[in-house]
Design an enzyme around this catalytic site. Sequence first.
Site, PDB file in Angstrom:
ATOM      1  N   GLY A 182       0.853  -1.197   0.000  1.00  0.00           N
ATOM      2  CA  GLY A 182       0.000   0.000   0.000  1.00  0.00           C
ATOM      3  C   GLY A 182       0.882   1.237   0.000  1.00  0.00           C
ATOM      4  O   GLY A 182       2.102   1.164  -0.241  1.00  0.00           O
ATOM      5  N   ARG A 211     -15.633  12.305  13.308  1.00  0.00           N
ATOM      6  CA  ARG A 211     -16.224  11.020  12.966  1.00  0.00           C
ATOM      7  C   ARG A 211     -16.816  10.252  14.138  1.00  0.00           C
ATOM      8  O   ARG A 211     -17.855   9.615  14.016  1.00  0.00           O
ATOM      9  CB  ARG A 211     -15.106  10.175  12.377  1.00  0.00           C
ATOM     10  CG  ARG A 211     -15.459   9.578  11.105  1.00  0.00           C
ATOM     11  CD  ARG A 211     -14.238   9.015  10.486  1.00  0.00           C
ATOM     12  NE  ARG A 211     -14.014   9.706   9.232  1.00  0.00           N
ATOM     13  CZ  ARG A 211     -13.066   9.361   8.392  1.00  0.00           C
ATOM     14  NH1 ARG A 211     -12.251   8.387   8.690  1.00  0.00           N
ATOM     15  NH2 ARG A 211     -12.932  10.003   7.270  1.00  0.00           N
ATOM     16  N   GLU A 243      -1.207   2.149   8.403  1.00  0.00           N
ATOM     17  CA  GLU A 243      -2.299   1.864   9.344  1.00  0.00           C
ATOM     18  C   GLU A 243      -1.940   0.832  10.411  1.00  0.00           C
ATOM     19  O   GLU A 243      -2.518   0.833  11.499  1.00  0.00           O
ATOM     20  CB  GLU A 243      -3.549   1.412   8.556  1.00  0.00           C
ATOM     21  CG  GLU A 243      -4.770   1.334   9.441  1.00  0.00           C
ATOM     22  CD  GLU A 243      -6.077   1.239   8.670  1.00  0.00           C
ATOM     23  OE1 GLU A 243      -6.123   1.631   7.478  1.00  0.00           O
ATOM     24  OE2 GLU A 243      -7.057   0.770   9.270  1.00  0.00           O
ATOM     25  N   ARG A 253      -9.032   9.445  14.733  1.00  0.00           N
ATOM     26  CA  ARG A 253      -8.296  10.029  13.610  1.00  0.00           C
ATOM     27  C   ARG A 253      -9.118  11.085  12.876  1.00  0.00           C
ATOM     28  O   ARG A 253     -10.293  10.885  12.568  1.00  0.00           O
ATOM     29  CB  ARG A 253      -7.923   8.931  12.620  1.00  0.00           C
ATOM     30  CG  ARG A 253      -7.273   9.442  11.357  1.00  0.00           C
ATOM     31  CD  ARG A 253      -6.893   8.299  10.453  1.00  0.00           C
ATOM     32  NE  ARG A 253      -8.034   7.617   9.909  1.00  0.00           N
ATOM     33  CZ  ARG A 253      -8.556   7.851   8.716  1.00  0.00           C
ATOM     34  NH1 ARG A 253      -8.016   8.754   7.915  1.00  0.00           N
ATOM     35  NH2 ARG A 253      -9.599   7.171   8.287  1.00  0.00           N
TER      36      ARG A 253
HETATM   37  P1  FAD Z   1      -2.812  -0.889   2.881  1.00  0.00           P
HETATM   38  O1  FAD Z   1      -2.997   0.033   1.768  1.00  0.00           O
HETATM   39  O2  FAD Z   1      -4.025  -1.520   3.468  1.00  0.00           O
HETATM   40  O3  FAD Z   1      -1.835  -2.028   2.390  1.00  0.00           O
HETATM   41  C1  FAD Z   1      -1.540  -3.142   3.197  1.00  0.00           C
HETATM   42  C2  FAD Z   1      -0.729  -4.097   2.378  1.00  0.00           C
HETATM   43  O4  FAD Z   1      -0.207  -5.135   3.189  1.00  0.00           O
HETATM   44  C3  FAD Z   1      -1.513  -4.780   1.283  1.00  0.00           C
HETATM   45  O5  FAD Z   1      -0.701  -4.816   0.139  1.00  0.00           O
HETATM   46  C4  FAD Z   1      -1.743  -6.182   1.829  1.00  0.00           C
HETATM   47  O6  FAD Z   1      -1.936  -7.156   0.854  1.00  0.00           O
HETATM   48  C5  FAD Z   1      -0.425  -6.386   2.561  1.00  0.00           C
HETATM   49  N1  FAD Z   1      -0.437  -7.403   3.612  1.00  0.00           N
HETATM   50  C6  FAD Z   1      -1.220  -7.445   4.722  1.00  0.00           C
HETATM   51  N2  FAD Z   1      -0.912  -8.526   5.460  1.00  0.00           N
HETATM   52  C7  FAD Z   1       0.087  -9.183   4.815  1.00  0.00           C
HETATM   53  C8  FAD Z   1       0.810 -10.372   5.061  1.00  0.00           C
HETATM   54  N3  FAD Z   1       0.559 -11.147   6.116  1.00  0.00           N
HETATM   55  N4  FAD Z   1       1.766 -10.742   4.186  1.00  0.00           N
HETATM   56  C9  FAD Z   1       2.016 -10.000   3.073  1.00  0.00           C
HETATM   57  N5  FAD Z   1       1.352  -8.880   2.781  1.00  0.00           N
HETATM   58  C10 FAD Z   1       0.401  -8.472   3.640  1.00  0.00           C
HETATM   59  N6  FAD Z   1      -7.390   7.589   4.498  1.00  0.00           N
HETATM   60  C11 FAD Z   1      -7.150   8.876   4.146  1.00  0.00           C
HETATM   61  O7  FAD Z   1      -6.211   9.501   4.651  1.00  0.00           O
HETATM   62  N7  FAD Z   1      -7.929   9.465   3.210  1.00  0.00           N
HETATM   63  C12 FAD Z   1      -8.971   8.838   2.608  1.00  0.00           C
HETATM   64  O8  FAD Z   1      -9.646   9.406   1.755  1.00  0.00           O
HETATM   65  C13 FAD Z   1      -9.259   7.499   2.995  1.00  0.00           C
HETATM   66  N8  FAD Z   1     -10.307   6.833   2.458  1.00  0.00           N
HETATM   67  C14 FAD Z   1     -10.483   5.513   2.774  1.00  0.00           C
HETATM   68  C15 FAD Z   1     -11.511   4.793   2.140  1.00  0.00           C
HETATM   69  C16 FAD Z   1     -11.648   3.441   2.382  1.00  0.00           C
HETATM   70  C17 FAD Z   1     -12.764   2.676   1.712  1.00  0.00           C
HETATM   71  C18 FAD Z   1     -10.768   2.787   3.284  1.00  0.00           C
HETATM   72  C19 FAD Z   1     -10.908   1.323   3.545  1.00  0.00           C
HETATM   73  C20 FAD Z   1      -9.783   3.502   3.928  1.00  0.00           C
HETATM   74  C21 FAD Z   1      -9.627   4.862   3.680  1.00  0.00           C
HETATM   75  N9  FAD Z   1      -8.625   5.603   4.302  1.00  0.00           N
HETATM   76  C22 FAD Z   1      -8.408   6.899   3.947  1.00  0.00           C
HETATM   77  C23 FAD Z   1      -7.634   4.935   5.150  1.00  0.00           C
HETATM   78  C24 FAD Z   1      -6.389   4.671   4.303  1.00  0.00           C
HETATM   79  O9  FAD Z   1      -6.777   4.326   2.991  1.00  0.00           O
HETATM   80  C25 FAD Z   1      -5.551   3.556   4.884  1.00  0.00           C
HETATM   81  O10 FAD Z   1      -5.334   3.774   6.250  1.00  0.00           O
HETATM   82  C26 FAD Z   1      -4.198   3.499   4.167  1.00  0.00           C
HETATM   83  O11 FAD Z   1      -4.392   3.383   2.777  1.00  0.00           O
HETATM   84  C27 FAD Z   1      -3.389   2.347   4.685  1.00  0.00           C
HETATM   85  O12 FAD Z   1      -2.238   2.223   3.897  1.00  0.00           O
HETATM   86  P2  FAD Z   1      -1.188   1.102   4.274  1.00  0.00           P
HETATM   87  O13 FAD Z   1      -0.094   1.208   3.281  1.00  0.00           O
HETATM   88  O14 FAD Z   1      -0.862   1.196   5.710  1.00  0.00           O
HETATM   89  O15 FAD Z   1      -1.998  -0.271   4.107  1.00  0.00           O
HETATM   90  C1  SIN Z   2     -13.575   9.525   3.310  1.00  0.00           C
HETATM   91  O1  SIN Z   2     -13.330   9.797   2.150  1.00  0.00           O
HETATM   92  O2  SIN Z   2     -14.589   9.845   3.922  1.00  0.00           O
HETATM   93  C2  SIN Z   2     -12.548   8.741   4.046  1.00  0.00           C
HETATM   94  C3  SIN Z   2     -11.521   9.649   4.531  1.00  0.00           C
HETATM   95  C4  SIN Z   2     -10.698   8.981   5.566  1.00  0.00           C
HETATM   96  O3  SIN Z   2     -10.950   7.848   5.962  1.00  0.00           O
HETATM   97  O4  SIN Z   2      -9.764   9.641   6.010  1.00  0.00           O
END
Ligand code: FAD
Ligand code: SIN
Length: 517
Positions: free
Chosen positions: A13, A287, A372, A383
């Site tokens: 991610g 929120r 996250e 948050r």
């Molecule tokens: P992720 O993007 O979740 O990536 C995690 C990665 O780890 C994935 O590739 C997964 O496959 C991999 N993984 C997990 N476990 C394992 C394992 N055991 N072995 C190998 N790989 C593994 N935040 C904002 O700031 N603004 C927004 O507008 C917003 N909108 C959102 C809308 C939605 C629908 C959601 C669900 C969340 C939103 N959030 C938003 C929150 C934000 O998107 C996430 O917190 C953020 O993208 C997390 O990024 P990350 O890189 O930590 O994890």
């Molecule tokens: C949203 O677009 O409402 C999600 C934003 C966030 O989770 O930060």
Amino acid sequence: MRHEVDFLVIGSGIAGLSFALKVAPYGKVCILTKADAAEGSTKYAQGGIAAVMYDSDSFEAHIKDTLIAGDGICTEEVVKMVISGAPERIKELVKYGVNFDKDGSKFDLHREGGHSDFRILHHKDNTGEEIERGLLQAIHDHPNIELKENQFAIDLITQHHLGQRVTKHTPDIECYGVYVLNGDTNEVDTYLAKVTLLATGGVGNVYTTTTNPITATGDGVAMVHRARGVVKDMEFAQFHPTSLYNPAERPAFLITEAMRGAGAILKDMKGNEFMQKYDERLSLAPRDIVARAIDKEMKMAGADHLYLDARGIGKKELINGFPTIYAKCLEIGINITKDMIPIRPAAHYQCGGIAVDMKGETSLHNLFAAGECSCTGLHGGNRLASNSLLEAVVYAHNAAQEAVDRVKRVAINQNVPNWNAEGMVFNEEMVLITQTKKELQEIMSNYVGIVRSDLRLQRAFDRLNLIFRETDSLYNRSVVTAELTELRNLIACAYLITKQAMARRENRGLHYSIDLL
Ligand code: FAD
Ligand code: SIN
């Protein structure tokens, strides 16, 4: 198979990819991800990324909004560091090839709940997809980075695997790498690394209704917990107020808060506004407050959803500004320019996680965490919208700076044994996993959801103990699979959420108990 790398990244991610791009000039990088490269919460992010880009807004205002949303327990030093670092990180994302919408020469900025100004950079209503696309492209173009899909990280390798006793009081736990289930061979591979980064995302799947993709099973948090590392603030599970009410659909489709920022209003089953009863900021309150208000209105009316009324925004702005939501709703027979949108809260984000310092390092040596799965102190009890993507890029940057320095001083540990699967048998009864997962999600949704009580938490705790014992026993005699390991991880995270909720004897941010009023 055994593999050796300088930098091992678990997760593809925004956090994992940003870190990989930064360390790649200094050594060999391997990114492992358990599904397709693009799958994860990042891809689904809608609203955008918060940053103060122009003088009309100020760092002080963004800091103040973050502290207010966090309900008094954010780490102020961290809040200041993240928010003042935002403009530089945004410029980097643009340099990597990410496109944010513009209005003339300036970024077009949205507003979301809890923000006192318009400061959300976005790409229509599919910002995450654009970020993931841009970063993956930059990764593919880099010769030092290898990205492997269908690789499931099972456990961190520490002194425990060298036969030493490791407890949570062991002062110098070290991380030597990760055992990984290779989805192509079904063998468990040993990845040895000088530095490891966990970027495994959230844990929404502990609940029945979640906006998170199925990959969000708290694997990183559970791995650190099992390795006796520090995990904190897990009681602060954030529910998004407005997911689309479409019961058969999992994950729940999000209706971005930016829509409320543009003027959409929450309404009850009779079509009346109700937020004036709860907060003077109405539909744009933080929120936790909005989700609790919706929960209460739904319970009082015996309803399984309420409404978001976006009709006042105007047809052109709705269709152009929110094309993904417009198309999705139309698919299920709702024309958002004419009809109210049925919504309900859904588990959305885990504010707690693996405790890290300001450089992103965990309590285990040479193990970093970002995104996250980590807990930095930025979010406190709740948050602020769109601060998550920001936190991920800022901490990927900090962790990368430290990791580049660290990698020069650390040697690969060659004494690590390979995974031992002797005596394990195949578990052929998937029902043992699927039924327990359903039970877990029901327990968490009914007892450890938006509103809690001492009795509900105790009930959850007792039931989780039982399914933990059953699942651990199954795990210890079975050939390892991704499904069983995910279930085990979800149970570990559910246990941490419940236990840390029981320990917090005050209503604070997202933790709200009727016994603490
Ligand atoms: P992720 O993007 O979740 O990536 C995690 C990665 O780890 C994935 O590739 C997964 O496959 C991999 N993984 C997990 N476990 C394992 C394992 N055991 N072995 C190998 N790989 C593994 N935040 C904002 O700031 N603004 C927004 O507008 C917003 N909108 C959102 C809308 C939605 C629908 C959601 C669900 C969340 C939103 N959030 C938003 C929150 C934000 O998107 C996430 O917190 C953020 O993208 C997390 O990024 P990350 O890189 O930590 O994890
Ligand atoms: C949203 O677009 O409402 C999600 C934003 C966030 O989770 O930060």
